[in-house]
Scaffold this motif. Structure first.
Motif, PDB file in Angstrom:
ATOM      1  N   GLN A 115      43.588  38.372  80.144  1.00 39.79           N
ATOM      2  CA  GLN A 115      42.275  38.010  80.677  1.00 39.79           C
ATOM      3  C   GLN A 115      42.208  38.130  82.194  1.00 39.79           C
ATOM      4  O   GLN A 115      41.128  38.200  82.775  1.00 39.79           O
ATOM      5  N   GLY A 152      37.875  35.370  75.941  1.00 39.84           N
ATOM      6  CA  GLY A 152      36.646  36.147  76.005  1.00 39.84           C
ATOM      7  C   GLY A 152      35.666  35.546  76.996  1.00 39.84           C
ATOM      8  O   GLY A 152      35.927  34.489  77.598  1.00 39.84           O
ATOM      9  N   PRO A 153      34.515  36.182  77.202  1.00 37.27           N
ATOM     10  CA  PRO A 153      33.577  35.780  78.259  1.00 37.27           C
ATOM     11  C   PRO A 153      32.926  34.421  78.073  1.00 37.27           C
ATOM     12  O   PRO A 153      32.414  33.847  79.039  1.00 37.27           O
ATOM     13  N   ASP A 154      32.913  33.865  76.861  1.00 39.51           N
ATOM     14  CA  ASP A 154      32.335  32.538  76.663  1.00 39.51           C
ATOM     15  C   ASP A 154      33.302  31.424  77.031  1.00 39.51           C
ATOM     16  O   ASP A 154      32.942  30.237  76.967  1.00 39.51           O
ATOM     17  N   ASN A 159      34.775  41.347  77.459  1.00 42.25           N
ATOM     18  CA  ASN A 159      34.317  41.024  76.108  1.00 42.25           C
ATOM     19  C   ASN A 159      35.089  41.837  75.067  1.00 42.25           C
ATOM     20  O   ASN A 159      35.888  42.714  75.394  1.00 42.25           O
ATOM     21  N   ARG A 177      37.137  37.417  66.863  1.00 44.95           N
ATOM     22  CA  ARG A 177      36.966  36.408  67.900  1.00 44.95           C
ATOM     23  C   ARG A 177      36.694  35.052  67.269  1.00 44.95           C
ATOM     24  O   ARG A 177      36.116  34.951  66.178  1.00 44.95           O
ATOM     25  N   GLU A 235      36.795  30.936  74.133  1.00 46.99           N
ATOM     26  CA  GLU A 235      36.599  32.059  73.213  1.00 46.99           C
ATOM     27  C   GLU A 235      37.905  32.848  73.150  1.00 46.99           C
ATOM     28  O   GLU A 235      38.385  33.354  74.166  1.00 46.99           O
ATOM     29  N   ILE A 289      39.886  36.061  71.695  1.00 43.92           N
ATOM     30  CA  ILE A 289      39.779  37.394  71.102  1.00 43.92           C
ATOM     31  C   ILE A 289      41.149  37.793  70.575  1.00 43.92           C
ATOM     32  O   ILE A 289      42.158  37.683  71.280  1.00 43.92           O
TER      33      ILE A 289
END
Length: 265
Positions: free
Chosen positions: A87, A115-117, A140, A160, A222, A224
């Motif tokens: 990340q 992830g982006p959230d 993402n 995800r 989040e 992934i």
């Protein structure tokens, strides 16, 4: 790690990239006792901590290196494993190309990443405090998928999950981020010292918008998951164009539809 292919042919060399304190490294060493398992991390303190889990009976190697420039020979690794490391990487295609380089034909890549959230509550609270971005953006799932395919991996699988975690206060969340080596998540783009007034407004906003009735705050992560295999001659290959023996319309039991030519209505 429970893939039937690995059970039939246990790996000989395994890399744990961004190994941190070595928990996953030790687990893989136990799972594959005959394999050479290598913990790779850029931080020497993390590797020293990982050394405490490398027992005399089943030790594992430790290498201080950057995942963006792996110091391993081409086609020398059976499994590349990375947990919550990618990340922080901006050039994903180059990193995945490096993974592809060190993997043997038929080798397996296993990755989990943010992830982006992730930490959207913290990001929104900082945004309410001032206009300077303080939390790193995360790629993402589509970007990871593109990098995986572009590097030439076969049979890619991506998924995800969203995990919502509770903390007694913001300080507890910050301590956990630091413990997992996620201090890069709190990065001020301007490199200017964070003002106390800004931090205080962020804390107040977080408590107002993302706290439960009992005062605990929530934070979203989040995760992934992705995997892919390095190409090998034994893998199924797509059919050559024009080699089909039946038309798609016949196989589906539908009538053929002809597109209108120029001038036709």
């Amino acid at each position: 790690l429970d893939d039937p292919k690995l059970d039939r042919a246990p790996p000989q060399t395994v890399l744990d990239l961004g190994a941190g304190p070595g928990r996953a490294t030790a687990a893989m060493r136990r799972k594959w006792p005959k394999a050479r398992v290598v913990a790779v991390d850029l931080a020497m303190p993390m590797l020293r901590e990982a050394g405490k889990r490398s027992g005399w009976f089943r030790p594992f190697d430790r290498v201080c290196a950057d995942v963006r420039a792996l110091p391993f020979a081409e086609g020398s690794v059976d499994v590349v494993f990375s947990n919550l490391c990618l990340q922080w990487i901006e050039d994903l295609p180059a990193v995945f190309a490096g993974f592809r380089r060190v993997l043997k034909p038929g080798g397996l890549l296993l990755v989990s990443t943010f992830g982006p959230d992730t930490l959207y509550e913290l990001r929104e609270s900082f945004a309410h405090a001032d206009a300077t971005p303080h939390v790193s953006p995360f790629a993402n799932i589509a970007q990871f998928g593109d990098a995986l395919v572009h590097a030439g991996f076969k049979d890619p699988v991506l998924d995800r999950d969203l995990h919502e975690t509770r903390y007694p206060d913001l300080a507890a969340l910050m301590r956990e981020l630091q413990a997992m080596g996620a201090t890069n998540a709190l990065r001020e783009r301007s490199r200017q010292p964070l003002k106390r007034a800004t931090f205080r407004r962020m804390i107040e906003t977080y408590a107002e918008r993302f706290a439960d009735r009992d005062g605990r705050i929530r934070a979203t992560f989040e995760i992934i998951w992705l995997s892919g295999w390095a190409p090998h001659e034994s893998q199924q290959k797509p059919l050559a164009p024009g080699s089909a023996r039946r038309r798609l319309a016949d196989a589906l039991g539908t009538k053929e539809t002809r597109l209108p030519r120029d001038g036709e209505r």
